[in-house]
Design a protein around this motif. Structure first.
Motif, PDB file in Angstrom:
ATOM      1  N   ALA A  98       0.863  -1.251   0.034  1.00  0.00           N
ATOM      2  CA  ALA A  98      -0.054   0.094  -0.086  1.00  0.00           C
ATOM      3  C   ALA A  98       0.783   1.040  -0.067  1.00  0.00           C
ATOM      4  N   GLU A  99       1.918   1.337   0.715  1.00  0.00           N
ATOM      5  CA  GLU A  99       2.766   2.334   0.732  1.00  0.00           C
ATOM      6  C   GLU A  99       3.400   2.754  -0.500  1.00  0.00           C
ATOM      7  N   HIS A 141     -12.555  -2.486   5.399  1.00  0.00           N
ATOM      8  CA  HIS A 141     -13.056  -2.902   6.815  1.00  0.00           C
ATOM      9  C   HIS A 141     -11.849  -3.088   7.455  1.00  0.00           C
ATOM     10  N   SER A 142     -10.519  -3.194   7.049  1.00  0.00           N
ATOM     11  CA  SER A 142      -9.377  -3.473   7.731  1.00  0.00           C
ATOM     12  C   SER A 142      -8.112  -2.615   6.691  1.00  0.00           C
ATOM     13  N   SER A 161      -0.890   3.508   6.467  1.00  0.00           N
ATOM     14  CA  SER A 161      -1.908   4.502   7.149  1.00  0.00           C
ATOM     15  C   SER A 161      -2.885   4.280   6.437  1.00  0.00           C
ATOM     16  N   ARG A 162      -4.081   4.661   6.955  1.00  0.00           N
ATOM     17  CA  ARG A 162      -5.418   4.774   6.321  1.00  0.00           C
ATOM     18  C   ARG A 162      -5.561   5.474   5.045  1.00  0.00           C
ATOM     19  N   ALA A 163      -4.848   6.638   4.948  1.00  0.00           N
ATOM     20  CA  ALA A 163      -4.624   7.377   3.905  1.00  0.00           C
ATOM     21  C   ALA A 163      -3.862   6.588   2.742  1.00  0.00           C
ATOM     22  N   ALA A 170      -3.988   3.595  -2.333  1.00  0.00           N
ATOM     23  CA  ALA A 170      -3.614   2.087  -3.053  1.00  0.00           C
ATOM     24  C   ALA A 170      -4.792   1.524  -3.524  1.00  0.00           C
ATOM     25  N   THR A 171      -6.042   1.469  -2.849  1.00  0.00           N
ATOM     26  CA  THR A 171      -7.272   1.127  -3.385  1.00  0.00           C
ATOM     27  C   THR A 171      -7.849   1.920  -4.469  1.00  0.00           C
TER      28      THR A 171
END
Length: 133
Positions: free
Chosen positions: A59-60, A90-91, A97-99, A104-105
């Motif tokens: 993700a990073e 959901h996870s 981080s969430r950001a 990434a999503t």
């Protein structure tokens, strides 16, 4: 029989797929491109290939690569990206981080959306820009 290597869906069909669904497919598209890039550039061998892939698809890394292409996105692509970023996940992995996970999503959703439209050339163009060193 359908050819799932060359699948192209209509705009109406793609609209029925959730952002999470697009991201699910886009994750595979991005990983395939990364694996191909690593092999083609001789960046790693054996176990190193797997570790290099993980470093690039986490993700990073995806978040950082998404930032590189954001200014180049069309209005429509940016709308898909934002829809993906706002998807209800959901996870979040502990190392991101969430950001970062949202970015990434979003990138994955965009790649999935482009893939389902059959826009391989645009995917490649964006991928090459992401991988510039």
């Amino acid at each position: 029989m359908e050819n799932y290597f060359e699948t192209t869906l209509t705009a109406d069909q793609i609209r029925t797929i959730s952002s999470i669904g697009l991201a699910h497919l886009g994750d595979a598209v991005f990983e395939l491109l990364v694996r191909t890039w690593l092999c083609a550039h001789g960046k790693a061998t054996g176990k190193g290939l797997h570790q290099a892939t993980i470093r690039l698809v986490c993700a990073e890394s995806q978040s950082e690569k998404a930032q590189r292409i954001l200014p180049l996105l069309t209005e429509e692509e940016l709308a898909v990206f934002k829809r993906g970023r706002n998807a209800q996940v959901h996870s979040v992995p502990g190392h991101a981080s969430r950001a970062q996970y949202g970015e990434a999503t979003a990138l994955e959703a965009l790649l999935g959306w482009l893939y389902l439209q059959g826009r391989r050339e645009r995917i490649n163009q964006l991928f090459c820009m992401m991988m510039e060193e």
